[in-house]
Design a protein around this motif. Structure first.
Motif, PDB file in Angstrom:
ATOM      1  N   ASN A 180     -80.111  85.301  35.466  1.00 27.17           N
ATOM      2  CA  ASN A 180     -78.914  86.134  35.409  1.00 27.17           C
ATOM      3  C   ASN A 180     -77.691  85.331  34.989  1.00 27.17           C
ATOM      4  O   ASN A 180     -77.636  84.114  35.174  1.00 27.17           O
ATOM      5  CB  ASN A 180     -78.649  86.757  36.781  1.00 27.17           C
ATOM      6  CG  ASN A 180     -79.886  87.402  37.369  1.00 27.17           C
ATOM      7  OD1 ASN A 180     -80.247  88.510  36.993  1.00 27.17           O
ATOM      8  ND2 ASN A 180     -80.561  86.701  38.276  1.00 27.17           N
ATOM      9  N   HIS A 211     -75.146  90.290  34.616  1.00 23.61           N
ATOM     10  CA  HIS A 211     -76.190  90.946  33.830  1.00 23.61           C
ATOM     11  C   HIS A 211     -77.423  90.051  33.798  1.00 23.61           C
ATOM     12  O   HIS A 211     -77.320  88.828  33.858  1.00 23.61           O
ATOM     13  CB  HIS A 211     -75.721  91.253  32.401  1.00 23.61           C
ATOM     14  CG  HIS A 211     -75.498  90.034  31.566  1.00 23.61           C
ATOM     15  ND1 HIS A 211     -76.463  89.477  30.773  1.00 23.61           N
ATOM     16  CD2 HIS A 211     -74.404  89.260  31.419  1.00 23.61           C
ATOM     17  CE1 HIS A 211     -75.979  88.416  30.166  1.00 23.61           C
ATOM     18  NE2 HIS A 211     -74.730  88.261  30.536  1.00 23.61           N
ATOM     19  N   PRO A 212     -78.612  90.637  33.747  1.00 20.49           N
ATOM     20  CA  PRO A 212     -79.848  89.862  33.721  1.00 20.49           C
ATOM     21  C   PRO A 212     -80.217  89.457  32.303  1.00 20.49           C
ATOM     22  O   PRO A 212     -79.961  90.185  31.345  1.00 20.49           O
ATOM     23  CB  PRO A 212     -80.889  90.832  34.300  1.00 20.49           C
ATOM     24  CG  PRO A 212     -80.387  92.180  33.877  1.00 20.49           C
ATOM     25  CD  PRO A 212     -78.877  92.082  33.875  1.00 20.49           C
ATOM     26  N   LEU A 232     -74.895  91.869  45.739  1.00 20.62           N
ATOM     27  CA  LEU A 232     -75.997  92.314  44.894  1.00 20.62           C
ATOM     28  C   LEU A 232     -77.127  91.303  44.959  1.00 20.62           C
ATOM     29  O   LEU A 232     -76.901  90.105  45.145  1.00 20.62           O
ATOM     30  CB  LEU A 232     -75.540  92.458  43.435  1.00 20.62           C
ATOM     31  CG  LEU A 232     -74.541  93.566  43.106  1.00 20.62           C
ATOM     32  CD1 LEU A 232     -74.206  93.531  41.618  1.00 20.62           C
ATOM     33  CD2 LEU A 232     -75.083  94.929  43.498  1.00 20.62           C
ATOM     34  N   TYR A 233     -78.351  91.803  44.809  1.00 18.77           N
ATOM     35  CA  TYR A 233     -79.534  90.945  44.741  1.00 18.77           C
ATOM     36  C   TYR A 233     -80.188  91.198  43.393  1.00 18.77           C
ATOM     37  O   TYR A 233     -80.452  92.348  43.020  1.00 18.77           O
ATOM     38  CB  TYR A 233     -80.494  91.255  45.883  1.00 18.77           C
ATOM     39  CG  TYR A 233     -81.701  90.348  45.922  1.00 18.77           C
ATOM     40  CD1 TYR A 233     -81.564  88.993  46.224  1.00 18.77           C
ATOM     41  CD2 TYR A 233     -82.975  90.839  45.650  1.00 18.77           C
ATOM     42  CE1 TYR A 233     -82.661  88.149  46.257  1.00 18.77           C
ATOM     43  CE2 TYR A 233     -84.081  90.001  45.696  1.00 18.77           C
ATOM     44  CZ  TYR A 233     -83.926  88.656  45.992  1.00 18.77           C
ATOM     45  OH  TYR A 233     -85.016  87.832  46.018  1.00 18.77           O
ATOM     46  N   LEU A 234     -80.427  90.137  42.649  1.00 13.75           N
ATOM     47  CA  LEU A 234     -80.976  90.250  41.302  1.00 13.75           C
ATOM     48  C   LEU A 234     -82.318  89.531  41.238  1.00 13.75           C
ATOM     49  O   LEU A 234     -82.412  88.353  41.580  1.00 13.75           O
ATOM     50  CB  LEU A 234     -80.009  89.639  40.280  1.00 13.75           C
ATOM     51  CG  LEU A 234     -78.571  90.152  40.342  1.00 13.75           C
ATOM     52  CD1 LEU A 234     -77.688  89.146  41.080  1.00 13.75           C
ATOM     53  CD2 LEU A 234     -78.026  90.401  38.970  1.00 13.75           C
ATOM     54  N   ASN A 238     -84.006  93.245  37.762  1.00 14.16           N
ATOM     55  CA  ASN A 238     -83.500  94.365  38.552  1.00 14.16           C
ATOM     56  C   ASN A 238     -82.233  93.959  39.303  1.00 14.16           C
ATOM     57  O   ASN A 238     -82.133  92.847  39.833  1.00 14.16           O
ATOM     58  CB  ASN A 238     -84.557  94.830  39.564  1.00 14.16           C
ATOM     59  CG  ASN A 238     -85.797  95.363  38.873  1.00 14.16           C
ATOM     60  OD1 ASN A 238     -85.706  96.195  37.990  1.00 14.16           O
ATOM     61  ND2 ASN A 238     -86.952  94.857  39.269  1.00 14.16           N
ATOM     62  N   ILE A 239     -81.260  94.861  39.345  1.00 16.55           N
ATOM     63  CA  ILE A 239     -80.028  94.654  40.094  1.00 16.55           C
ATOM     64  C   ILE A 239     -80.046  95.612  41.277  1.00 16.55           C
ATOM     65  O   ILE A 239     -80.036  96.828  41.108  1.00 16.55           O
ATOM     66  CB  ILE A 239     -78.789  94.904  39.213  1.00 16.55           C
ATOM     67  CG1 ILE A 239     -78.799  93.954  38.007  1.00 16.55           C
ATOM     68  CG2 ILE A 239     -77.516  94.732  40.017  1.00 16.55           C
ATOM     69  CD1 ILE A 239     -77.645  94.176  37.051  1.00 16.55           C
TER      70      ILE A 239
END
Length: 328
Positions: A180, A211-212, A232-234, A238-239
């Protein structure tokens, strides 16, 4: 470049990416070329590092996707990037411990290094002040490389947790962590890597976008503007909106403080023991199941043990293996 110190091909590639853009590039050229020739995976990893690094530079300067774009809009990433963060390195103003009162002056342009890797030992939190303003804090057992360039610093978090304090900085900052990228200006935020290739991000003030790199073949994952106070967990493109759990406020962790709500004693002790020379030991598992709320200095195990003993009417016994908490 110390290849043996790197734990993966990606870290070796990141190290060579830094070295070949620093003052030792010419003398290390032969070793670098030998490393490239030794394994096709080396060449692939180095190419990925360079590609993602260049993308971060373009994204931040972009009028459509960069920090100058209208707030609240989303970033759509249409190119799939490898789930490996990029690296370049940073020139640093100073390293300070928790008890250090001031910062050393930044060296002159003639003496400052092109690149440097930042790493903290176990049990130690350190703050690195950046010459453009602001500071980078690394938690215990953390590692990052940062590159100072136009239009602003680019930071790669390789392990652990960091807090960026960009307040007072006129430059935008791009952070690569896991798969990310986070871009911010005049913000304070935490970024942390876990053992499952996931990245946690929490914005305390200012403005930031995430953004990933990695994208599914079936759909495009949009980037997102961070909301203050909403972590947030990425992971794997996926966010996800993360849950706070027992955490109320961890903004002051660089100073060793955190505020928790209904945290189990076993969890609180586990956090404190990460920083403790002499760990806390709970003799009875039932003690660890009790919960406590408040603001705690987690990097002072001795004081924490005695405070918990007072609250829960426990006895503290110092032994060779640690500070034992037990019922009276």
């Amino acid at each position: 470049m110390d290849e043996q110190g790197a734990t993966s091909i990606e870290e070796q590639a990141a190290g060579w990416f830094v070295t070949m853009r620093g003052p030792q590039a010419e003398q290390e050229k032969a070793r670098f070329e030998a490393w490239l020739e030794r394994d096709a995976r080396h060449r692939e990893a180095y190419a990925r590092i360079g590609g993602i690094f260049e993308n971060a530079r373009v994204l931040r300067a972009s009028g459509q996707y960069g920090l100058s774009r209208k707030r609240g809009a989303f970033i759509t990433v249409r190119k799939a990037f490898a789930p490996v963060a990029i690296a370049a390195s940073v020139a640093i103003l100073a390293v300070i411990g928790l008890a250090t009162p001031g910062l050393a002056p930044w060296p002159s342009d003639q003496s400052r290094p092109e690149a440097i890797t930042l790493e903290t030992p176990p049990r130690t939190i350190r703050t690195f002040a950046l010459p453009g303003g602001g500071a980078l804090v690394l938690d215990r057992s953390s590692k990052a490389v940062v590159h100072l360039g136009d239009p602003g610093p680019r930071i790669l978090l390789l392990a652990g947790r960091m807090q960026l304090k960009a307040m007072g900085s006129a430059e935008s900052v791009t952070i690569a962590a896991g798969a990310n990228t986070i871009a911010t200006r005049s913000g304070v935020l935490d970024v942390a890597l876990d053992d499952h290739e996931g990245t946690s991000v929490r914005l305390y003030s200012g403005y930031a976008q995430v953004h990933p790199h990695f994208q599914s073949a079936a759909y495009v994952v949009e980037g997102r503007s961070l909301q203050i106070g909403h972590p947030l967990y990425l992971i794997r493109g996926n966010i996800i909106q993360a849950r706070d759990g027992f955490v109320v406020n961890e903004r002051d962790w660089p100073s060793g403080w955190a505020q928790y709500r209904a945290v189990p004693l076993s969890r609180l002790v586990s956090i404190a023991n990460r920083y403790a020379e002499t760990p806390i030991v709970l003799d009875d598992p039932a003690i660890g199941a009790q919960t406590v709320s408040g603001r705690f200095r987690f990097n002072d195990a001795s004081s924490l043990a005695r405070n918990l003993a007072t609250i829960f009417d426990l006895e503290v016994t110092e032994r060779n293996d640690g500070l034992h908490l037990q019922r009276r």
